[in-house]
Scaffold this active site. Sequence first.
Site, PDB file in Angstrom:
ATOM      1  N   ARG A   1       2.962  -4.971  19.301  1.00 17.82           N
ATOM      2  CA  ARG A   1       1.882  -4.027  19.580  1.00 17.82           C
ATOM      3  C   ARG A   1       1.378  -3.398  18.287  1.00 17.82           C
ATOM      4  O   ARG A   1       2.169  -3.104  17.398  1.00 17.82           O
ATOM      5  CB  ARG A   1       2.419  -2.933  20.503  1.00 17.82           C
ATOM      6  CG  ARG A   1       1.358  -1.981  20.996  1.00 17.82           C
ATOM      7  CD  ARG A   1       1.927  -1.111  22.092  1.00 17.82           C
ATOM      8  NE  ARG A   1       0.924  -0.271  22.688  1.00 17.82           N
ATOM      9  CZ  ARG A   1       1.032   0.228  23.906  1.00 17.82           C
ATOM     10  NH1 ARG A   1       2.077  -0.044  24.655  1.00 17.82           N
ATOM     11  NH2 ARG A   1       0.089   1.000  24.402  1.00 17.82           N
TER      12      ARG A   1
ATOM     13  N   LYS B   1      -0.500 -10.584  29.254  1.00 19.17           N
ATOM     14  CA  LYS B   1       0.489  -9.789  28.494  1.00 19.17           C
ATOM     15  C   LYS B   1       0.963 -10.665  27.342  1.00 19.17           C
ATOM     16  O   LYS B   1       1.756 -11.581  27.532  1.00 19.17           O
ATOM     17  CB  LYS B   1       1.662  -9.363  29.386  1.00 19.17           C
ATOM     18  CG  LYS B   1       2.649  -8.454  28.660  1.00 19.17           C
ATOM     19  CD  LYS B   1       3.768  -8.014  29.593  1.00 19.17           C
ATOM     20  CE  LYS B   1       4.605  -6.869  29.042  1.00 19.17           C
ATOM     21  NZ  LYS B   1       5.108  -7.056  27.705  1.00 19.17           N
TER      22      LYS B   1
ATOM     23  N   GLU C   1      -2.436  -6.431  20.534  1.00 23.80           N
ATOM     24  CA  GLU C   1      -1.179  -7.113  20.249  1.00 23.80           C
ATOM     25  C   GLU C   1      -1.425  -8.085  19.098  1.00 23.80           C
ATOM     26  O   GLU C   1      -2.424  -8.836  19.124  1.00 23.80           O
ATOM     27  CB  GLU C   1      -0.745  -7.872  21.524  1.00 23.80           C
ATOM     28  CG  GLU C   1       0.659  -8.401  21.508  1.00 23.80           C
ATOM     29  CD  GLU C   1       1.723  -7.391  21.987  1.00 23.80           C
ATOM     30  OE1 GLU C   1       1.411  -6.199  22.165  1.00 23.80           O
ATOM     31  OE2 GLU C   1       2.876  -7.821  22.147  1.00 23.80           O
TER      32      GLU C   1
ATOM     33  N   LYS D   1       3.557  -3.916  34.447  1.00 25.33           N
ATOM     34  CA  LYS D   1       3.781  -5.231  33.840  1.00 25.33           C
ATOM     35  C   LYS D   1       4.448  -6.151  34.860  1.00 25.33           C
ATOM     36  O   LYS D   1       5.279  -5.720  35.667  1.00 25.33           O
ATOM     37  CB  LYS D   1       4.611  -5.123  32.559  1.00 25.33           C
ATOM     38  CG  LYS D   1       5.933  -4.428  32.690  1.00 25.33           C
ATOM     39  CD  LYS D   1       6.612  -4.323  31.327  1.00 25.33           C
ATOM     40  CE  LYS D   1       7.799  -3.386  31.414  1.00 25.33           C
ATOM     41  NZ  LYS D   1       8.547  -3.250  30.184  1.00 25.33           N
TER      42      LYS D   1
ATOM     43  N   PHE E   1      -6.751  -4.620  23.496  1.00 27.15           N
ATOM     44  CA  PHE E   1      -6.789  -4.250  24.910  1.00 27.15           C
ATOM     45  C   PHE E   1      -7.188  -2.806  25.195  1.00 27.15           C
ATOM     46  O   PHE E   1      -7.320  -2.427  26.350  1.00 27.15           O
ATOM     47  CB  PHE E   1      -5.482  -4.594  25.632  1.00 27.15           C
ATOM     48  CG  PHE E   1      -4.222  -4.052  24.989  1.00 27.15           C
ATOM     49  CD1 PHE E   1      -3.900  -2.715  25.095  1.00 27.15           C
ATOM     50  CD2 PHE E   1      -3.363  -4.907  24.322  1.00 27.15           C
ATOM     51  CE1 PHE E   1      -2.738  -2.225  24.534  1.00 27.15           C
ATOM     52  CE2 PHE E   1      -2.187  -4.423  23.750  1.00 27.15           C
ATOM     53  CZ  PHE E   1      -1.878  -3.075  23.857  1.00 27.15           C
TER      54      PHE E   1
HETATM   55  P1  ATP Z   1       8.526  -5.094  26.927  1.00 24.85           P
HETATM   56  O1  ATP Z   1       9.949  -4.734  26.667  1.00 24.85           O
HETATM   57  O2  ATP Z   1       8.273  -5.647  28.270  1.00 24.85           O
HETATM   58  O3  ATP Z   1       7.854  -5.846  25.827  1.00 24.85           O
HETATM   59  P2  ATP Z   1       7.855  -2.463  26.252  1.00 24.85           P
HETATM   60  O4  ATP Z   1       8.934  -1.624  26.849  1.00 24.85           O
HETATM   61  O5  ATP Z   1       7.875  -2.743  24.790  1.00 24.85           O
HETATM   62  O6  ATP Z   1       7.735  -3.804  27.048  1.00 24.85           O
HETATM   63  P3  ATP Z   1       5.893  -1.837  28.064  1.00 24.85           P
HETATM   64  O7  ATP Z   1       4.899  -0.764  28.150  1.00 24.85           O
HETATM   65  O8  ATP Z   1       6.955  -1.810  29.066  1.00 24.85           O
HETATM   66  O9  ATP Z   1       6.489  -1.802  26.619  1.00 24.85           O
HETATM   67  O10 ATP Z   1       5.122  -3.241  28.086  1.00 24.85           O
HETATM   68  C1  ATP Z   1       3.892  -3.255  27.474  1.00 24.85           C
HETATM   69  C2  ATP Z   1       3.915  -3.950  26.142  1.00 24.85           C
HETATM   70  O11 ATP Z   1       3.295  -5.218  26.313  1.00 24.85           O
HETATM   71  C3  ATP Z   1       3.045  -3.213  25.201  1.00 24.85           C
HETATM   72  O12 ATP Z   1       3.808  -2.315  24.422  1.00 24.85           O
HETATM   73  C4  ATP Z   1       2.388  -4.268  24.362  1.00 24.85           C
HETATM   74  O13 ATP Z   1       3.135  -4.485  23.196  1.00 24.85           O
HETATM   75  C5  ATP Z   1       2.482  -5.519  25.190  1.00 24.85           C
HETATM   76  N1  ATP Z   1       1.182  -6.036  25.663  1.00 24.85           N
HETATM   77  C6  ATP Z   1       0.791  -7.332  25.576  1.00 24.85           C
HETATM   78  N2  ATP Z   1      -0.412  -7.517  26.130  1.00 24.85           N
HETATM   79  C7  ATP Z   1      -0.827  -6.322  26.601  1.00 24.85           C
HETATM   80  C8  ATP Z   1      -1.989  -5.874  27.276  1.00 24.85           C
HETATM   81  N3  ATP Z   1      -2.974  -6.695  27.614  1.00 24.85           N
HETATM   82  N4  ATP Z   1      -2.057  -4.559  27.583  1.00 24.85           N
HETATM   83  C9  ATP Z   1      -1.069  -3.704  27.256  1.00 24.85           C
HETATM   84  N5  ATP Z   1       0.063  -4.072  26.618  1.00 24.85           N
HETATM   85  C10 ATP Z   1       0.187  -5.366  26.285  1.00 24.85           C
END
Ligand code: ATP
Length: 603
Positions: A272, A267, A319, A442, A359
């Site tokens: 993103r 992660k 990302e 996650k 990804f």
């Molecule tokens: P957070 O607040 O934890 O960053 P979020 O609420 O923005 O998360 P989530 O879907 O909860 O979004 O967490 C996924 C985020 O992690 C994605 O939006 C992306 O930006 C990031 N990310 C990093 N590496 C990956 C991966 N390998 N696959 C998917 N998402 C990834």
Amino acid sequence: MFVVVAILLYSELVEVYDKIGDTTKRLEITEILVSFFKRCPSDLIGRVVYLTQGRLYPEFEPIELGVAERLIMKCISQATATSESEVDRLYKTLGDLGRVAETLLSKGKRQSTLDSFANPSESSKVTIESVYSSLDAVARSQGEGSQERKLRLIADLIRDATPREALYIVRTIAGALRLGVADMTILDALAITYCGSKSARETIERAYNITSDLGSVATILATEGVEALKKLRPTPGRPIRPMLAERLSSAEEILEKMGGRCAVEYKYDGERVQIHFGEGDAKPHLFSRRLENIDHHYPDVAAIVNGAVASTSYIIEGEIVAIDPSTYELLPFQELMHRRRKYDVEKMALAYPASVRLFDALVLDGQDLTPLPYSERRSRLAKAVHEGPLLRLAEQAIVSDATVLERFFEEAVSNGCEGIMAKSIGPESVYAAGARGWLWIKYKRDYKSELHDTVDLVAVGASMGTGKRAGCLSSLLLAAYSEPEDTFKTVCKCSTGFTDEDLKDMNVRFERYTIPHRHARVDSKLVPDVWLLPSQVVEVLGAEITLSPVHTCGTDAIRKGAGLAIRFPRFTGNWRDDKRAEDATTEAEIIEMYKKQLKKISS
Ligand code: ATP
């Protein structure tokens, strides 16, 4: 042959806005919209939807109204035959340019023209179409003479409007309409209007999730019907609403939830990005998690990807991560934030170089891959992409053993990542656009330390400080998002972790979100000094979650009559401006976190 041109006066939309502003009930807002949508000609509905969202186009269109405050003041001054200094003085008193225009017009101040209406302050002939077209012309006006053109267009609009119409027109131009009508409420209203009930809601929502364009979904629904929406496919150039993950805090739980086997990926701690390339495009286009076009910020990212994907048209996700150019080591998110600026973009690209970790693949060679399982999408991505030092696929492994998963997690963290993303590899593991679900889980570094989870909460109210801080906002009433109800439910009051600088800026930061009463989508038993439009997301570190008689988040979920509260919440310093209110931590997640915590205490 007659051509029927359906005309709807802007005053009718103004009535709708007034009614929405008066209610605190979400169902009422839906009803108000339904009764208006039913009267709305099908070729106008798209524009009505955008205007109600306070915009002219979908979020991802790079055109913005972009009218500076100074220019709006000039327009008001001209339209109302009032000196600029008087407009300025009124603005300082009222704090809302819309109100300034309304006040001056209602005092009978109005620039006279040859064809002035007999009594334009009471009734006007301004139509929705004419307001939209003028604003559209303002937005598209560029280059030499554009300031004068904008001035004339806006001043004419204000001059011909009633005071109440001017209020909303000016707020729209200033990017401050903020009716707070959620996309989900508009989807409900569209379903009821055009399909008679919410039964078609799923189809309409899917169309929205893959196009991110409520106005165009509304137009297709109104003109061609719900069957036409089913035929929509993801198209390069139109961002897809991102798939999101649930969270868990141990390898065992993840494997159990995933049926014993899953993929795990690093992660990455960056931003993103959805990368789009359509046939005929010279270079890829980039969209943020909020679906804004971010081409301007990352010309280097477009260059890294350009030519490296063997596909005529594609949508891929990844990302953007800051790197140390000499070692290619990953750097933390904060480094990348230097890149989010309007000027000196090239200079910053050199100072803070970026790399991309891909990804997912949602479209390749024009084919919609979203219905395919994760493993298939990932292998097609791998085949299409030519990796290089700055463009790589996310590190990945398939695991079925908790110890192996844990080791992968530790390796990810030691390589500068936030943790890992576990991804289902079952046949059902489609790309679920716009949904937060268990197909992705996650597992972050934070969740490991027992009661230290960061959560992203929405400010729905604020209270004044005392003593030295009297008259200044210093505590925020924070809420989690309830997805099924589309409401914001309070979970804590946060007054620690703010720096002097944060506190100093607090009044200004929240001024534009202040509203006179509790917002219809906010569920709160507490009454803060000021209510806020649910908009600003803040990252908070909590000590623990407890049952609470005063907070509404998780009411009845654990014990009848009790909600949940985050104890000792502390602002981490991270204003999550990259998130919309609906992207905040959900009520379901808070309930889940509470249960996890109980398990930990009892084990
Ligand atoms: P957070 O607040 O934890 O960053 P979020 O609420 O923005 O998360 P989530 O879907 O909860 O979004 O967490 C996924 C985020 O992690 C994605 O939006 C992306 O930006 C990031 N990310 C990093 N590496 C990956 C991966 N390998 N696959 C998917 N998402 C990834």
